[in-house]
Scaffold this motif. Structure first.
Motif, PDB file in Angstrom:
ATOM      1  N   VAL A  82      12.406 -24.373  14.684  1.00 36.13           N
ATOM      2  CA  VAL A  82      11.972 -24.765  16.025  1.00 36.13           C
ATOM      3  C   VAL A  82      10.444 -24.773  16.089  1.00 36.13           C
ATOM      4  O   VAL A  82       9.833 -25.717  16.615  1.00 36.13           O
ATOM      5  CB  VAL A  82      12.560 -23.821  17.096  1.00 36.13           C
ATOM      6  N   LYS A  83       9.818 -23.753  15.538  1.00 31.51           N
ATOM      7  CA  LYS A  83       8.360 -23.680  15.547  1.00 31.51           C
ATOM      8  C   LYS A  83       7.745 -24.861  14.793  1.00 31.51           C
ATOM      9  O   LYS A  83       6.720 -25.409  15.204  1.00 31.51           O
ATOM     10  CB  LYS A  83       7.896 -22.367  14.918  1.00 31.51           C
ATOM     11  N   GLN A  84       8.372 -25.225  13.677  1.00 29.36           N
ATOM     12  CA  GLN A  84       7.854 -26.318  12.852  1.00 29.36           C
ATOM     13  C   GLN A  84       8.342 -27.684  13.330  1.00 29.36           C
ATOM     14  O   GLN A  84       7.984 -28.703  12.747  1.00 29.36           O
ATOM     15  CB  GLN A  84       8.282 -26.111  11.391  1.00 29.36           C
ATOM     16  N   GLN A  85       9.167 -27.679  14.377  1.00 34.13           N
ATOM     17  CA  GLN A  85       9.739 -28.910  14.939  1.00 34.13           C
ATOM     18  C   GLN A  85      10.497 -29.710  13.884  1.00 34.13           C
ATOM     19  O   GLN A  85      10.450 -30.941  13.849  1.00 34.13           O
ATOM     20  CB  GLN A  85       8.652 -29.762  15.601  1.00 34.13           C
ATOM     21  N   GLU A  86      11.219 -29.003  13.039  1.00 33.74           N
ATOM     22  CA  GLU A  86      12.054 -29.643  12.020  1.00 33.74           C
ATOM     23  C   GLU A  86      13.443 -29.868  12.616  1.00 33.74           C
ATOM     24  O   GLU A  86      14.367 -29.068  12.444  1.00 33.74           O
ATOM     25  CB  GLU A  86      12.121 -28.773  10.762  1.00 33.74           C
ATOM     26  N   ARG A  87      13.583 -30.949  13.308  1.00 31.29           N
ATOM     27  CA  ARG A  87      14.772 -31.199  14.121  1.00 31.29           C
ATOM     28  C   ARG A  87      16.067 -31.280  13.299  1.00 31.29           C
ATOM     29  O   ARG A  87      17.112 -30.768  13.726  1.00 31.29           O
ATOM     30  CB  ARG A  87      14.583 -32.482  14.926  1.00 31.29           C
ATOM     31  N   GLU A  88      16.003 -31.913  12.155  1.00 33.62           N
ATOM     32  CA  GLU A  88      17.212 -32.059  11.337  1.00 33.62           C
ATOM     33  C   GLU A  88      17.739 -30.693  10.897  1.00 33.62           C
ATOM     34  O   GLU A  88      18.949 -30.432  10.916  1.00 33.62           O
ATOM     35  CB  GLU A  88      16.925 -32.934  10.115  1.00 33.62           C
ATOM     36  N   ASN A  89      16.826 -29.798  10.504  1.00 27.74           N
ATOM     37  CA  ASN A  89      17.238 -28.461  10.105  1.00 27.74           C
ATOM     38  C   ASN A  89      17.735 -27.647  11.288  1.00 27.74           C
ATOM     39  O   ASN A  89      18.666 -26.839  11.152  1.00 27.74           O
ATOM     40  CB  ASN A  89      16.082 -27.736   9.414  1.00 27.74           C
ATOM     41  N   VAL A  90      17.121 -27.826  12.450  1.00 28.77           N
ATOM     42  CA  VAL A  90      17.623 -27.155  13.655  1.00 28.77           C
ATOM     43  C   VAL A  90      19.071 -27.564  13.893  1.00 28.77           C
ATOM     44  O   VAL A  90      19.945 -26.731  14.156  1.00 28.77           O
ATOM     45  CB  VAL A  90      16.760 -27.498  14.887  1.00 28.77           C
ATOM     46  N   LYS A  91      19.339 -28.846  13.792  1.00 33.95           N
ATOM     47  CA  LYS A  91      20.696 -29.353  13.997  1.00 33.95           C
ATOM     48  C   LYS A  91      21.661 -28.773  12.972  1.00 33.95           C
ATOM     49  O   LYS A  91      22.762 -28.292  13.327  1.00 33.95           O
ATOM     50  CB  LYS A  91      20.697 -30.883  13.901  1.00 33.95           C
TER      51      LYS A  91
ATOM     52  N   LEU B  54      22.820 -26.983  21.282  1.00 31.81           N
ATOM     53  CA  LEU B  54      21.599 -27.109  20.486  1.00 31.81           C
ATOM     54  C   LEU B  54      21.792 -28.128  19.370  1.00 31.81           C
ATOM     55  O   LEU B  54      20.908 -28.954  19.102  1.00 31.81           O
ATOM     56  CB  LEU B  54      21.209 -25.752  19.895  1.00 31.81           C
ATOM     57  N   GLU B  55      22.942 -28.088  18.729  1.00 22.91           N
ATOM     58  CA  GLU B  55      23.231 -29.065  17.674  1.00 22.91           C
ATOM     59  C   GLU B  55      23.186 -30.490  18.223  1.00 22.91           C
ATOM     60  O   GLU B  55      22.646 -31.400  17.585  1.00 22.91           O
ATOM     61  CB  GLU B  55      24.613 -28.789  17.074  1.00 22.91           C
ATOM     62  N   SER B  56      23.716 -30.679  19.431  1.00 28.55           N
ATOM     63  CA  SER B  56      23.838 -32.028  19.987  1.00 28.55           C
ATOM     64  C   SER B  56      22.506 -32.596  20.484  1.00 28.55           C
ATOM     65  O   SER B  56      22.314 -33.811  20.487  1.00 28.55           O
ATOM     66  CB  SER B  56      24.862 -32.031  21.122  1.00 28.55           C
TER      67      SER B  56
END
Length: 316
Positions: free
Chosen positions: A244-253, A278-280
């Motif tokens: 989240v901090k790094q704004q790595e959206r794919e990994n967050v998902k 959060l995944e969606s």
């Protein structure tokens, strides 16, 4: 109303504040659900070699370690011996050597997917000697995507289950394709609740009825997997926080996907619903909304830890 000023997002400060609040929060004791039927637990499980000799050995293809343990124990509870493959390629190689009568496969795995597994089994199975028999293949997936079940059927799969697997639903599939005792018909509960919407809406971090539907009515087994969930949950929280901090959206998902399935498997339904959300939204929402939701997830995860500590005497 409770307000915490924490910009940027800080897990340590948040958990410390939540802990202070939770010290003053009294959690009601939960009772075991009344009049809830569960699949009968087998008194005997064949060894792997015995099951292989009698063509009753199951192959589980699953890349998530906790899911491997949960599903293996569920199968053992129903009386089945099982071997585990960590990805689709390993599953294909094991099947080529052992020609299992039943394969349970996740659909989305590294190296080769569950789709690759079924394609290989159906293609190469045509040339197998008759004594090897037909391999039944059942998909198990946490992604109940529209059209995915039909895709599985079109490829030649014999069933489709969504994770986490409920014992009653797993029992129905196992008896259909690999019945250990066909001469002794047993009345089976054909289905228990398939989603959180059908379970009692208890406002507690862990819904006991859901936990029982996945793990049976054994308190020591509950403790084992709740402890495992806390340990792995802490790891996932730290990883998602960094993404989240790094704004790595794919990994967050991707990591929210793992977290949601684990949460549901131990009955943490409120946490499950938040991680599902959060995944969606991970790849489309504003980062401010994602951070706000992650803060809520942190709070809910801490609620689970406190609840487990108070009701199951488990601490990490």
């Amino acid at each position: 109303m409770w307000v915490l000023h924490a910009v940027p997002l800080c897990r340590a400060a948040l958990l410390e504040a939540i802990g202070e609040v939770m010290e003053n929060k009294k959690i009601k004791n939960i009772g075991m659900p009344k009049n809830r039927n569960t699949p009968r637990v087998a008194k005997y499980v064949m060894s792997i070699e015995e099951a292989r000799k009698n063509r009753k050995l199951v192959l589980l293809a699953e890349d998530n370690a906790m899911n491997q343990q949960v599903i293996t124990e569920q199968l053992n509870m129903l009386g089945y011996a099982v071997e585990v493959a960590n990805d689709g390629e390993e599953a294909i190689n094991l099947w080529r050597r052992n020609h299992y009568p039943l394969v349970l496969t996740d659909l989305h795995m590294p190296i080769k997917s569950g789709y690759d597994v079924i394609k290989t089994i159906r293609k190469e199975g045509i040339d197998q000697p008759k004594e090897n028999g037909i391999t039944r293949v059942v998909a198990i997936t946490a992604n109940a995507l529209k059209g995915e079940e039909q895709k599985c059927i079109n490829l030649g799969m014999d069933g489709y289950l969504t994770k986490p697997l409920e014992l009653a639903d797993l029992e129905v599939v196992m008896k259909k394709w690999l019945d250990l005792h066909p001469e002794a018909p047993i009345e089976i509960q054909t289905s228990v609740a398939r989603s959180a919407e059908h379970h009692p809406k208890e406002v507690v971090p862990i819904q006991q009825a859901v936990l029982i539907s996945y793990l049976g009515n054994d308190i020591e087994r509950h403790k084992k997997y709740l402890n495992m969930f806390q340990v792995r949950g802490n790891e996932l929280i730290d990883q998602i926080s960094e993404f989240v901090k790094q704004q790595e959206r794919e990994n967050v998902k991707n990591f929210a996907h793992q977290f949601k399935s684990m949460a549901k498997s131990v009955g943490a339904m409120t946490l499950h619903e938040s991680t599902l959300k959060l995944e969606s939204i991970a790849q489309s929402a504003d980062m401010a909304e994602i951070e706000e939701l992650f803060t809520l997830i942190l709070q809910q995860f801490n609620d689970v830890i406190v609840f487990v500590r108070d009701n199951y005497n488990i601490a990490i």
